[in-house]
Design a protein around this motif. Structure first.
Motif, PDB file in Angstrom:
ATOM      1  N   LYS A 185      -8.966   0.692  -8.677  1.00 57.95           N
ATOM      2  CA  LYS A 185      -9.749  -0.505  -8.372  1.00 57.95           C
ATOM      3  C   LYS A 185      -8.884  -1.763  -8.419  1.00 57.95           C
ATOM      4  O   LYS A 185      -9.397  -2.868  -8.302  1.00 57.95           O
ATOM      5  CB  LYS A 185     -10.908  -0.644  -9.354  1.00 57.95           C
ATOM      6  N   GLN A 208      -2.072   1.504  -3.038  1.00 56.60           N
ATOM      7  CA  GLN A 208      -3.520   1.641  -2.984  1.00 56.60           C
ATOM      8  C   GLN A 208      -4.166   0.355  -3.492  1.00 56.60           C
ATOM      9  O   GLN A 208      -3.587  -0.391  -4.285  1.00 56.60           O
ATOM     10  CB  GLN A 208      -4.006   2.848  -3.768  1.00 56.60           C
ATOM     11  N   PRO A 210      -8.348  -1.837  -3.823  1.00 53.17           N
ATOM     12  CA  PRO A 210      -9.765  -1.955  -3.480  1.00 53.17           C
ATOM     13  C   PRO A 210      -9.907  -2.725  -2.177  1.00 53.17           C
ATOM     14  O   PRO A 210      -9.101  -3.605  -1.871  1.00 53.17           O
ATOM     15  CB  PRO A 210     -10.354  -2.738  -4.663  1.00 53.17           C
ATOM     16  N   GLY A 215     -14.828  -2.979  -5.703  1.00 48.83           N
ATOM     17  CA  GLY A 215     -13.963  -1.806  -5.800  1.00 48.83           C
ATOM     18  C   GLY A 215     -14.654  -0.513  -5.459  1.00 48.83           C
ATOM     19  O   GLY A 215     -14.132   0.581  -5.746  1.00 48.83           O
ATOM     20  N   ARG A 218     -12.191   1.880  -1.511  1.00 49.12           N
ATOM     21  CA  ARG A 218     -10.779   1.829  -1.875  1.00 49.12           C
ATOM     22  C   ARG A 218      -9.948   2.523  -0.801  1.00 49.12           C
ATOM     23  O   ARG A 218     -10.428   3.456  -0.143  1.00 49.12           O
ATOM     24  CB  ARG A 218     -10.553   2.524  -3.228  1.00 49.12           C
TER      25      ARG A 218
END
Length: 719
Positions: A185, A208, A210, A215, A218
Motif C-alpha cells: 500500500k 509497486q 497503490p 490502497g 495496487r
C-alpha cells in the motif's frame, strides 16, 4: 557402502533426527502466530506466505501439496522452499539454478538451451505456476527450465508423488513457481545493475505502488534485461523479462489479481546436443570446456507469455473460494545444426551435420477452482477443500527442410563459421493435443489434539491425440483414474511432529519400444514417513524423511535399438521398479544475523531383478549455503555435491560402454556490503575451485561441460 532402505530404519531415523536437532529446540509453549483473521485476505493478499522482505530462508505455509495452506511441519510430505532471500543471496538466475540448490533435486543439461530435472531417481515433468500444472517435454522445450526467478516470490518443491493436485505425473517432485503480487500500500521497489564473467551485463527494476488513496487498487511492474556471452565459443544470449500485475480489493472480503508476464530468450551459437564422447578408434575424447558443436547462426530462441486472473473471496461463515484462469503460450524458434559421428583422432574428419529449422507453439489454458471450509465436529476444528482443475494444451511444430548442406570438415578446426544451408518452405511437422480434467477433495481432520489426518482423492480424465512427423496418428484416453491420498501427523510436542503418507501414481508416457508401440502408463504407489520440527518460533524448519516408491512400466533405454523410422532411442517397460531412500533438511534463521539452508538425500532405484534404473541420476546429493551478518557486511558461502552417475552407450567398436561422471562438489561464495539503508553491493563467486565436470554425459552418446569459475557483481538501490 551402498545404502539399502529397510522398513525398520524409520524407527531409527526418527530417533536420529530427534537427537540431532534437539540442540536448537526451545523448551517453551508458544501460541500459533500464523493464525489469520478472515478479513486479512484483502489487505495482504499472499503476504501471509510471501517471503519478500522477510529476510528468511523459510516460510510459514505451503499450498502445493494439498491446497490446505498447511505449515511445512503439518504437511505430510517433504517440502523445500527457495525463498526470495535465498534467490538474492545466491544470485540465482534461472529455474535450473534454483533446483540445483534444492535438497534431493538435480539437473542435467541436454544442450545449451535445455535441461532436465530429477528427484528420487525419476524425471520431473511437473512444473506449476501458482499451483496449476503445466505440461512440457524436453524435446520441444521452449524456455521452461530457463524461467527467471525475478518473476516469483518463492519456488516450492514437493518431493514424491503429487497426484492429488497434479493428476498425472512422475513420483519425483512438483515444482511450484509462486508469482510476485502487488501487495504494497506504499510506493516501494528496487533496481539493480550487475556485471559478470564472459561480458555479462544485467539491469532490473521492481516497483509497486497503490493506485488510489485507500490502497485498494495496487499495481506492480517487474522488468529485467540481460546481455551475456559464455564460456563456450560463439555462444551468447539476450534475455528480457517483464511482469505487470494489478490487485483489487473489491470488497473487504474479496481480492482480484490480474496480470501478464513474458520472458524472451534470444541465444546465438546454440548447441543441439553436445560434444562427441569417442574418437573413431573407440578411444575417449578430451575437449576444452569452450569447445562447441554450434554454428554461429544456430539459435534456440524462446518466448514464454502468460496471462492470468484470479479471485479470492472469504465468506463470513469461514468458507473461502479461489478461482483462477491462466493462459500460457510457449513459442520457440529452433535453427540448428546437429553434429554426429566420431572424428578421426589424427585428422579430425568423420563428423557429419544434420541441419534443421523448427518452430513450435504450445498454448495451454488452465482453470483452477477450489473451495475451503472449516467445520467443527466432536469439539475439534477440521477443514475440507474441494476443487476442480481443467487443462488443455495444443502443441504444433513446423519444419523447414535444408539443402546445400556444407560438410563439417576437420572438427579440430571447427569455430562456428559454418555455412548456413538453404531452407525450404515451412510445413507442419507434428501436432499434439492434451487434455486433463480433474476433481479432488481433501480434508484435514483433527482426530485428537495431537493427531491430524489428511485424507483425500482425485479423479482424473486424461487424453492425448496427435500426429507424428511420419504421418502416423495416435490417440489415448484414460478415464476416471482414481488417485487416493492419505497422511497422518502426530504432534510429539510443540516442536516435533511425526508423519506418514501414501498416494497412488498414474503417469501416461509417450515412450515407444523397438517396434514403435507406445508403452503403457506408469502405475505405482508412493510411501513416505518422517519427523519434522519447528524451532525458534518457526524461524527454523527441519525434517527427516524416508520413502519408498513402487512402479511398473517405467521406460528405460533399450540400448542398441531406435524407434522404427526415427533417430530417437527405443525404450522398454521395466517392471517392479522401486526407489528407496531418505532425506534430511534444515533451513531458516538460526539467529537474527545467521541464515542457513542445508540438505542431504540418497536413494537406491532398482528394477525387479535388482538392476539399477535411471542411472544418469546421481544417487546422493548434499547442499549447504549459509550467511552471517556483521554490521553492514554480509558474508556467505556453501557448496553442492553430487555422487557419481552413468549411462550405458554403444561405442564406435559396437561395444557397450559405461559413460561415467565421478562425484564432484561446486563451492560458491558471496559477500554483500550495505553502504546505506538504500544502497548495497554484492559479489558472488561460483565454482570457486574451478572444478571441471560434465553437466551431461550420455545424452545421444554426447557430453557437455559445466561452467568454470565465474563471478558477478551487483549494485542494488532500494526505494
Amino acid at each position: 557402502m551402498q545404502y539399502k532402505f529397510r522398513p525398520l530404519s524409520f524407527a531409527i531415523a526418527v530417533a536420529m533426527g530427534s537427537l540431532s536437532m534437539t540442540v536448537l529446540a526451545e523448551d517453551q509453549n508458544k501460541e500459533d502466530e500464523r493464525s489469520v483473521e478472515l478479513n486479512a485476505l484483502t489487505v495482504t493478499g499472499d503476504s501471509e506466505t510471501s517471503t519478500e522482505g522477510t529476510g528468511s530462508y523459510t516460510t510459514h505455509s505451503s499450498n502445493t501439496a494439498t491446497r490446505l495452506g498447511l505449515s511445512l511441519r503439518e504437511t505430510p510430505q517433504s517440502v523445500s522452499v527457495i525463498t526470495q532471500q535465498v534467490i538474492q543471496d545466491m544470485d540465482l538466475e534461472s529455474l535450473t539454478d534454483v533446483v540445483n540448490q534444492v535438497t534431493g533435486v538435480t539437473s542435467k543439461v541436454y544442450d545449451s538451451s535445455r535441461s532436465g530435472f530429477s528427484a528420487r531417481g525419476f524425471d520431473i515433468t511437473n512444473i506449476q505456476i501458482d499451483g496449476v500444472p503445466t505440461t512440457w517435454e524436453a524435446g520441444w522445450s521452449a524456455g521452461e527450465t530457463l524461467a527467471d526467478p525475478i518473476l516469483y516470490d518463492r519456488i516450492e518443491v514437493v518431493r514424491g508423488a503429487s497426484g492429488l493436485i497434479s493428476g498425472a505425473g512422475n513420483p519425483s517432485a512438483a515444482i511450484n513457481l509462486v508469482r510476485k503480487r502487488a501487495d504494497s500500500k506504499e510506493f516501494t521497489g528496487y533496481t539493480t545493475l550487475s556485471a559478470g564473467s564472459w561480458d555479462k551485463y544485467n539491469g532490473t527494476l521492481d516497483v509497486q505502488s497503490p493506485l488510489n488513496d485507500l490502497g485498494t487498487i495496487r499495481g506492480r511492474f517487474v522488468a529485467s534485461y540481460t546481455d551475456e556471452k559464455s564460456f563456450v565459443d560463439v555462444a551468447e544470449n539476450e534475455k528480457s523479462v517483464f511482469l505487470g500485475t494489478l490487485a483489487f480489493d473489491v470488497t473487504d472480503n474479496t481480492l482480484v489479481n490480474i496480470g501478464a508476464s513474458q520472458q524472451r530468450n534470444e541465444p546465438k551459437g546454440t548447441q543441439w546436443g553436445g560434444l562427441p564422447v569417442w574418437f573413431s578408434d573407440g578411444s575417449r575424447t578430451d575437449w576444452s570446456r569452450s569447445k562447441t558443436t554450434a554454428p554461429d547462426w544456430g539459435e534456440w530462441s524462446s518466448t514464454v507469455t502468460n496471462y492470468y486472473a484470479n479471485i479470492e473471496h472469504a465468506f463470513d461463515s469461514g468458507l473461502k473460494l479461489y478461482a483462477a484462469y491462466s493462459k500460457t503460450i510457449n513459442d520457440a524458434d529452433l535453427r540448428l545444426a546437429y553434429l554426429s559421428g566420431t572424428p578421426d583422432k589424427v585428422t579430425g574428419l568423420g563428423m557429419s551435420a544434420s541441419n534443421s529449422w523448427y518452430d513450435t507453439r504450445r498454448e495451454q489454458d488452465n482453470i483452477d477452482i477450489y473451495v475451503s471450509a472449516p467445520f467443527q465436529l466432536f469439539d475439534q476444528e477440521h477443514e475440507v477443500t474441494v476443487g476442480f482443475m481443467h487443462s488443455d494444451q495444443d502443441l504444433v511444430t513446423n519444419r523447414r527442410p535444408a539443402s546445400n548442406v556444407a560438410s563439417v570438415g576437420n572438427f579440430y578446426e571447427w569455430d562456428g563459421s559454418y555455412a548456413e544451408p538453404t531452407w525450404g518452405a515451412k510445413a507442419e511437422y507434428t501436432n499434439q493435443y492434451t487434455k486433463q480434467v480433474g476433481g479432488y477433495a481433501v480434508a484435514r481432520l483433527r482426530l485428537a489434539d495431537p493427531l491430524q489426518l489428511i485424507v483425500g482423492s482425485r479423479i482424473t480424465n486424461w487424453e492425448i491425440s496427435g500426429m507424428e512427423w511420419n504421418g502416423d496418428t495416435y490417440r489415448f484416453n484414460h478415464h476416471q483414474e482414481i488417485t487416493p491420498y492419505a497422511g497422518l501427523i502426530y504432534d510429539i510436542n510443540d516442536v516435533y511432529s511425526m508423519y506418514v503418507s501414501y498416494t497412488d501414481i498414474f503417469n501416461p508416457q509417450n515412450a515407444q519400444d523397438r517396434n514403435g508401440d507406445f508403452l503403457d502408463p506408469i502405475e505405482g504407489k508412493n510411501y513416505e514417513a518422517g519427523i519434522k520440527a519447528e524451532y525458534l518460533d518457526g524461524r527454523v524448519n527441519a525434517m527427516f524423511s524416508v520413502f519408498r516408491i513402487e512402479q511398473d512400466n517405467l521406460a528405460q533405454d533399450d540400448v542398441g535399438y531406435l524407434i522404427p523410422g526415427s533417430i530417437n532411442q527405443a525404450s522398454y517397460a521395466a517392471e517392479g521398479t522401486t526407489s528407496e531412500g531418505f532425506e534430511i533438511e534444515v533451513t531458516g534463521s538460526l539467529t537474527e544475523n545467521w541464515n542457513l539452508t542445508a540438505g542431504w538425500s540418497q536413494f537406491v532405484a532398482e528394477d525387479a531383478d535388482g538392476e539399477d534404473v535411471n542411472t544418469r541420476h546421481p544417487r546422493r546429493k548434499a547442499n549447504l549455503f549459509t550467511t552471517y551478518k556483521i554490521d553492514q557486511l554480509l558474508l556467505g558461502g556453501g557448496f553442492t555435491w553430487e555422487s557419481s552417475n552413468y549411462t550405458i552407450a554403444t561405442n564406435p567398436l559396437s561395444q557397450a560402454e559405461k559413460l561415467k561422471q565421478d562425484s564432484y562438489a561446486l563451492v560458491n561464495l558471496m559477500a554483500k556490503y550495505q553502504f546505506s539503508p538504500e544502497l548495497s553491493a554484492q559479489l558472488n563467486i561460483n565454482n570457486l575451485f574451478d572444478e571441471e565436470y560434465y553437466s551431461q554425459i550420455g545424452f545421444y552418446s554426447q557430453l557437455a561441460y559445466g561452467a568454470p569459475r565465474n563471478a558477478n557483481v551487483t549494485l542494488r538501490y532500494d526505494f
